[in-house]
Design a protein around this motif. Structure first.
Motif, mmCIF file in Angstrom:
data_model
loop_
_atom_site.group_PDB
_atom_site.id
_atom_site.type_symbol
_atom_site.label_atom_id
_atom_site.label_comp_id
_atom_site.label_asym_id
_atom_site.label_seq_id
_atom_site.Cartn_x
_atom_site.Cartn_y
_atom_site.Cartn_z
ATOM 1 N N ALA A 9 0.836 -1.204 0.000
ATOM 2 C CA ALA A 9 0.000 0.000 0.000
ATOM 3 C C ALA A 9 0.870 1.253 0.000
ATOM 4 C CB ALA A 9 -0.907 -0.005 1.230
ATOM 5 N N PHE A 10 0.663 2.100 -0.977
ATOM 6 C CA PHE A 10 1.482 3.305 -1.141
ATOM 7 C C PHE A 10 0.729 4.535 -0.650
ATOM 8 C CE2 PHE A 10 3.996 0.409 -3.338
ATOM 9 C CZ PHE A 10 5.245 0.959 -3.557
ATOM 10 N N ARG A 32 -3.408 3.115 9.671
ATOM 11 C CA ARG A 32 -4.617 2.557 9.056
ATOM 12 C C ARG A 32 -4.266 1.415 8.118
ATOM 13 N NH1 ARG A 32 -7.219 5.256 5.526
ATOM 14 N NH2 ARG A 32 -9.381 4.722 5.986
ATOM 15 N N ILE A 33 -3.183 1.583 7.366
ATOM 16 C CA ILE A 33 -2.751 0.531 6.439
ATOM 17 C C ILE A 33 -2.350 -0.722 7.205
ATOM 18 C CG2 ILE A 33 -0.966 -0.111 4.781
ATOM 19 C CD1 ILE A 33 -0.888 2.890 3.956
ATOM 20 N N ALA A 38 -2.666 -5.015 5.277
ATOM 21 C CA ALA A 38 -1.851 -5.021 4.061
ATOM 22 C C ALA A 38 -0.539 -5.761 4.332
ATOM 23 C CB ALA A 38 -1.565 -3.587 3.606
ATOM 24 N N ASP A 39 0.115 -6.197 3.267
ATOM 25 C CA ASP A 39 1.336 -6.989 3.428
ATOM 26 C C ASP A 39 2.586 -6.131 3.573
ATOM 27 O OD1 ASP A 39 0.187 -9.713 3.146
ATOM 28 O OD2 ASP A 39 -0.390 -8.942 1.174
ATOM 29 N N ILE A 212 -4.393 3.016 -4.395
ATOM 30 C CA ILE A 212 -5.598 3.220 -3.601
ATOM 31 C C ILE A 212 -5.498 2.604 -2.210
ATOM 32 C CG2 ILE A 212 -6.860 1.166 -4.369
ATOM 33 C CD1 ILE A 212 -8.195 4.755 -3.675
ATOM 34 N N ALA A 213 -4.689 1.574 -2.050
ATOM 35 C CA ALA A 213 -4.546 0.953 -0.732
ATOM 36 C C ALA A 213 -3.946 1.908 0.286
ATOM 37 C CB ALA A 213 -3.681 -0.306 -0.825
ATOM 38 N N GLY A 214 -3.314 2.975 -0.180
ATOM 39 C CA GLY A 214 -2.779 3.962 0.745
ATOM 40 C C GLY A 214 -3.850 4.699 1.519
ATOM 41 N N LEU A 215 -5.068 4.793 0.944
ATOM 42 C CA LEU A 215 -6.157 5.498 1.614
ATOM 43 C C LEU A 215 -7.382 4.615 1.861
ATOM 44 C CD1 LEU A 215 -6.066 8.991 -0.159
ATOM 45 C CD2 LEU A 215 -5.153 8.387 2.094
ATOM 46 N N LEU A 216 -7.535 3.562 1.071
ATOM 47 C CA LEU A 216 -8.633 2.606 1.264
ATOM 48 C C LEU A 216 -8.040 1.216 1.470
ATOM 49 C CD1 LEU A 216 -11.199 3.719 -1.498
ATOM 50 C CD2 LEU A 216 -11.023 4.519 0.870
ATOM 51 N N PRO A 217 -7.292 1.024 2.535
ATOM 52 C CA PRO A 217 -6.582 -0.250 2.695
ATOM 53 C C PRO A 217 -7.493 -1.454 2.879
ATOM 54 C CG PRO A 217 -6.351 1.101 4.670
ATOM 55 C CD PRO A 217 -6.969 1.975 3.614
ATOM 56 N N SER A 218 -8.573 -1.319 3.630
ATOM 57 C CA SER A 218 -9.459 -2.464 3.864
ATOM 58 C C SER A 218 -10.084 -2.946 2.563
ATOM 59 C CB SER A 218 -10.552 -2.095 4.864
ATOM 60 O OG SER A 218 -10.012 -1.802 6.134
#
Length: 296
Positions: A9-10, A32-33, A38-39, A212-218
């Protein structure tokens, strides 16, 4: 430790107009990440605006990251710079701060040759003394890694992975098979370009380097796990929910849209570094509508 595998996640790097990193806001985003499962975290990648920050501010960002999530989740730090000496210094800074891996894009004002990129990458990998991922990002750097160059670099000590752009013809399986047949066992091949992530993961890539995982990780974790399980219908269902957002990424660039998302969600009040301008106010309702389709 899942380095260069699974969901990376960036995060954006919140900073004020003078380029001073808001380490408190950054820590909250990274926590949050980590909490979402996240891995790994990609810090100071393109989404993190590394090219706009001074070495000192990049140091502060890495130190803040390791203080809040170090030991909980692997952290991969972008160390791209215009000169080899600067990139080597950034790699040493990241290692000293406790980073787990490095990400290196061949930044340049003058177009680089393959030999120049080979020597640059080799020198930074040696200086950093950490597993390093090659960042093949031609849309930004204007340099495209050939298969031959990737294969050559895969034999360099510490070079452990490559972050690829989406293949022009969408042939993930063919590209993965071709590269895996020529690189050492354990060399990781992952993709960026969020709108192609579902297909890339279903094809068996090692990692999704996700904006997107940087802000919407779930939500990104849910998509990743469905694809890793080979559940194509669920992967497609989740990816369909993201389509309006992918359209915004393609239209405006994910960098601008990520700052708009952070604003809509109230995660931080940062704006993109100048000369990058925020998304026009007239387009902000589209961001909200896209998020409403995704949030779980």
């Amino acid at each position: 430790m899942k380095l260069f595998a699974g969901l990376s996640a960036f995060s954006i790097t919140p900073a004020d107009a003078s380029g001073h990193v808001d380490t408190g806001a950054l820590a909250r985003l990274l926590e949050r990440i980590s909490a979402a499962g996240a891995d790994s975290i990609g810090l100071l990648g393109s989404t993190g605006g590394y090219a706009f920050l001074s070495r000192h501010e990049r140091q502060r960002a890495v130190e803040a990251a390791m203080e809040c999530v170090g030991g909980k989740i692997p952290v991969i730090v972008g160390v791209g710079a215009l000169t080899t000496d600067e990139a080597q210094a950034l790699a040493r800074d990241a290692r000293k701060a406790g980073a787990n891996g490095l990400l290196l894009a061949p930044m340049s004002y003058t177009p680089l040759t393959e030999e120049e990129v080979f020597q640059h990458t080799s020198a930074v990998a040696a200086a950093g003394e950490l597993p390093l991922c090659i960042y093949n990002n031609p849309s930004t750097t204007r340099f495209t890694f050939t298969d031959d160059l990737i294969v050559r670099l895969a034999s360099v000590p510490n070079v452990a992975a490559v972050k690829m752009p989406l293949p022009a013809e969408g042939d993930f399986k063919g590209e993965l098979a071709r590269l895996r047949s020529r690189t050492p066992d354990g060399f990781r091949i992952g993709y960026s370009g969020d709108w192609g992530a579902a297909d890339a993961m279903l094809a068996g890539c090692d990692a999704w380097y996700s904006v997107i995982a940087g802000l919407l990780p779930s939500e990104a974790v849910a998509l990743t796990r469905a694809a890793q399980a080979g559940n194509a219908p669920e992967t497609e269902r989740l990816d369909q929910a993201f389509q309006p957002l992918w359209s915004l990424f393609k239209e405006f660039g994910s960098f601008r849209v990520m700052y708009a998302i952070a604003d809509v969600l109230g995660l931080c009040g940062a704006v993109p570094p100048r000369p990058i301008l925020p998304l026009p106010p007239a387009d902000m309702p589209r961001v909200k509508d896209a998020l409403d389709r995704i949030l779980i």
